[in-house]
Design a protein around this motif. Sequence first.
Motif, mmCIF file in Angstrom:
data_model
loop_
_atom_site.group_PDB
_atom_site.id
_atom_site.type_symbol
_atom_site.label_atom_id
_atom_site.label_comp_id
_atom_site.label_asym_id
_atom_site.label_seq_id
_atom_site.Cartn_x
_atom_site.Cartn_y
_atom_site.Cartn_z
ATOM 1 N N CYS A 6 0.849 -1.202 0.000
ATOM 2 C CA CYS A 6 0.000 0.000 0.000
ATOM 3 C C CYS A 6 0.883 1.250 0.000
ATOM 4 C CB CYS A 6 -0.912 -0.021 1.218
ATOM 5 S SG CYS A 6 -1.864 1.490 1.432
ATOM 6 N N CYS A 8 0.088 4.064 0.994
ATOM 7 C CA CYS A 8 -0.238 4.921 2.131
ATOM 8 C C CYS A 8 0.347 4.368 3.429
ATOM 9 C CB CYS A 8 -1.751 5.073 2.222
ATOM 10 S SG CYS A 8 -2.287 6.230 3.463
ATOM 11 N N CYS A 9 0.016 3.112 3.773
ATOM 12 C CA CYS A 9 0.455 2.568 5.064
ATOM 13 C C CYS A 9 1.655 1.639 4.915
ATOM 14 C CB CYS A 9 -0.691 1.842 5.756
ATOM 15 S SG CYS A 9 -1.222 0.348 4.902
ATOM 16 N N CYS A 25 -4.559 -0.028 0.066
ATOM 17 C CA CYS A 25 -5.232 -1.180 0.659
ATOM 18 C C CYS A 25 -6.641 -0.782 1.092
ATOM 19 C CB CYS A 25 -4.426 -1.720 1.841
ATOM 20 S SG CYS A 25 -4.495 -0.672 3.302
ATOM 21 N N ASN A 27 -7.871 -0.555 4.062
ATOM 22 C CA ASN A 27 -7.899 0.162 5.339
ATOM 23 C C ASN A 27 -8.644 1.499 5.176
ATOM 24 O OD1 ASN A 27 -7.144 1.772 7.578
ATOM 25 N ND2 ASN A 27 -5.219 0.623 7.784
ATOM 26 N N CYS A 30 -6.559 4.554 4.641
ATOM 27 C CA CYS A 30 -5.870 4.595 3.343
ATOM 28 C C CYS A 30 -6.851 4.957 2.230
ATOM 29 C CB CYS A 30 -5.206 3.251 3.048
ATOM 30 S SG CYS A 30 -3.976 2.818 4.276
HETATM 31 ZN ZN LIG Z 1 -2.894 1.013 3.425
#
Ligand SMILES: [Zn+2]
Length: 153
Positions: A6, A8-9, A25, A27, A30
């Motif tokens: 991902c 983002c994370c 992902c 999440n 995210c």
């Molecule tokens: Zn993520």
Amino acid sequence: MVTKICVCCCEPFVARPQVPKQAFCANPACQRERRQQWQRKKMLDDPFYRENQQDAQRAWRTRNPDYSRDYRAANPEYTQKNRKQQRSRSQDGQALEKQTSDVSIPPNEIPPGIYRIRHIQVDANCKTDAWIVEITPVNADSFCKTDACKDRT
Ligand SMILES: [Zn+2]
């Protein structure tokens, strides 16, 4: 099944086969970031979208004239936090201005010539859409002897 990381994370996730370019992902944080990035880009790139959003916001404020005032009255800590943030943002801006004005050259003073632009990788946690680059003047006589051409001599 394709496992990706991902953006983002930075956690691995299994991409949905229906979404070949999936970069975020599932999440919720995210996905929120993905939507915000999409909207920021859309607001910059699409004048019709931008106008539409502004119209919608204006119409909503007209329909709900008391909302902001009531919200601030019910949440005084929100107002305080905002004021503090605003102050620190303008201080940051002043500091940044000072910092960059020391090194920046007005565009009309940049001498014509050959420059090398190198993309500088920023920390993966630093969420910026900007490309950070280093611009270095290159000597026309010597630039071919460096880097890529070095191997061929
Ligand atoms: Zn993520």
